[in-house]
Design a protein around this motif. Structure first.
Motif: not given
Length: 493
Positions: A147-170
């Motif tokens: 009780p009192g917590c923020a809304a759960a992170l919706d782990t079933g959410a999708r925005s199109g296709v999940l992008p592949g792993p990022v290459d390169g540094d950063g």
């Protein structure tokens, strides 16, 4: 190595990944390798749906364990960076730090949100304090809600296709260290520097597949899991941890020096190789670990800016008869030199890229006086920094001393007093205004002390702060000697 881990988890997904200790030291599986991979993918999808991508920043207020690891894997996959939030830093410090990092979202478990809300009075007893996380930006709950917590992170959410792993540094991770509330300081590690550090750990520890490793840090979890070894999170109670060690018989164990001292006092037995760091580890402590059954006992020299830098085994350290603290030969890729003040400087592929808001730097200033011997081994000769090291926690006095200057206080310093075996007690030396009532001063300090989280001092000594030099600045070394002379054994404020 994070990319390697993400792929490796899909191999033998039914095998245990993270183990937890039961009340009696028994072992149970917290997550399998497949479940950890699924959790990380779910978090990545939910963050992607919220617009987090390459270059984004995610605040992470999740207790160490499988969920925190899954969050960091998800952040890494999206090319974002995680800003690690420490509930022990205190709310004022944390607000200043997050104003610098500016996360697009804060992920917090129920415990972190409770610390900031209804459980604040209980949390203060454990030296934990957080501001209302909603002040820091959008908040989502990771794991079970209360009780009192923020809304759960919706782990079933999708925005199109999940992008592949990022290459390169950063940028990959932001870890706050020293600084002040007006000028926080944070280490920025890149994807490349994190990978280099974890490869060094893997080469040092050499985890064998299928045999448990005991330890709870990110730099233990990732290399061990990538090599196919399940990781057991250490039990919190020393007695339960003793039973856990006996039942698990790990191939490798990583515990801080305070943890080692506590379990040795309870009669712990070790197997395989034992590693310790985060605080000085004396030859005597390593020898006690060997006598308790370990095949090898290693001290690791590491900094937030470069992990790990050097390592030394008990036999080598016990044989050393020179002055200073032998921390071993630099690990592969680590370069060393000293500056004009005798400060040890380090560089290498595992070194941080920069401090947040500053330009990249090649060399890491360790804050330690040190030397490189003719045999290439590193020897430390004491710290140059004002940092106090208590129970493997780095405490920077400059973060908290201003809060001690309440009405009735003339000067105030936080100093470290040796407590044996490399540990320190943190003492506030407070000089009242002439004529001030001591009881009223202590009462005025009660509020600021309660807000200091893990930096709350072990004791408060009311005395004139020693001054030195032409400018009559506060003399920290003299203040520490004064505190040691005035401090009753085991005193707490």
């Amino acid at each position: 190595m994070l990319d390697e881990l993400a792929r490796a988890l899909r191999n033998a997904p039914e095998r245990p990944a993270v183990l937890r200790a039961g009340v009696n030291g028994g072992v149970r599986t917290a997550l399998t390798r497949g479940e950890l991979a699924d959790l990380a993918d779910g978090y990545a999808g939910a963050l992607h749906a919220r617009g987090i991508g390459v270059g984004g920043t995610v605040g992470v207020a999740v207790r160490p364990g499988p969920r925190a690891l899954a969050v960091l894997l998800a952040v890494h996959r999206l090319g974002a960076r995680g800003a690690v939030l420490d509930p022990g830093a205190g709310p004022d410090v944390l607000r200043a730090r997050l104003a610098l990092a500016r996360p697009g979202i804060v992920l917090a478990d129920a415990a972190a949100q409770a610390v900031a809300g209804w459980a604040r009075p209980l949390a203060r007893r454990a030296h934990l304090a957080l501001p209302d996380l909603a002040e820091l930006g959008p908040v989502a709950t990771v794991g079970p809600r209360l009780p009192g917590c923020a809304a759960a992170l919706d782990t079933g959410a999708r925005s199109g296709v999940l992008p592949g792993p990022v290459d390169g540094d950063g940028d990959a991770a932001i870890v706050f260290t020293s600084g002040t509330t007006s000028r926080p300081r944070a280490v920025v590690h890149t994807r490349a520097s994190l990978a280099a550090g974890m490869r060094t750990v893997a080469g040092l520890v050499r985890p064998a597949p299928g045999v448990p490793v005991l330890g709870g840090t990110f730099f233990v979890l990732v290399p061990s899991l990538a090599c196919g070894a399940p990781v057991a999170l250490p039990a919190r109670s020393p007695r339960a941890l003793v039973r856990q060690l006996r039942r698990l018989a790990p191939q490798a164990t990583y515990l801080t020096p305070p943890q080692l001292r506590r379990v040795l006092a309870e009669g712990a037995s070790f197997t395989g190789r034992v590693w310790t760091g985060s605080a000085p580890a004396s030859a005597e402590l390593l020898s006690r670990v060997r006598r308790a059954g370990a095949d090898e006992a290693w001290g690791v020299y590491a900094l937030t800016e470069l992990f790990p830098a050097a390592a030394v085994e008990q036999a080598e350290k016990a044989a050393y008869e020179g002055e200073g603290d032998l921390v071993g030969a630099p690990l592969p890729g680590v370069r060393t030199r000293t500056d004009e003040a005798g400060q040890l400087l380090l560089a290498g592929p595992g070194a941080r890229d920069r401090y947040l808001g500053e330009a990249p730097q090649e060399w890491v200033a360790t804050g330690d006086r040190g030397r490189v011997g003719a045999d290439g081994r590193l020897v430390l000769e004491g710290r140059l920094k004002d940092m106090v090291l208590r129970d493997a926690e780095n405490i920077y006095p400059g973060l908290y001393e201003p809060a001690l200057h309440v009405p009735g206080v003339e000067l105030a310093l936080l100093v470290g007093v040796p407590a044996g075996d490399g540990d320190e007690r943190l003492v506030a030396v407070v000089q009242p205004v002439a004529g001030a009532d001591a009881g009223e001063v202590r009462a005025a300090l009660a509020g600021p002390l309660a807000r200091m989280g893990a930096a709350r001092p072990d004791a408060v000594v009311l005395a004139d702060v020693p001054l030195a030099g032409r400018s009559r600045k506060p003399d920290r070394a003299a203040a520490a000697r004064l505190a040691a002379a005035r401090l009753p054994p085991g005193a707490r404020c």
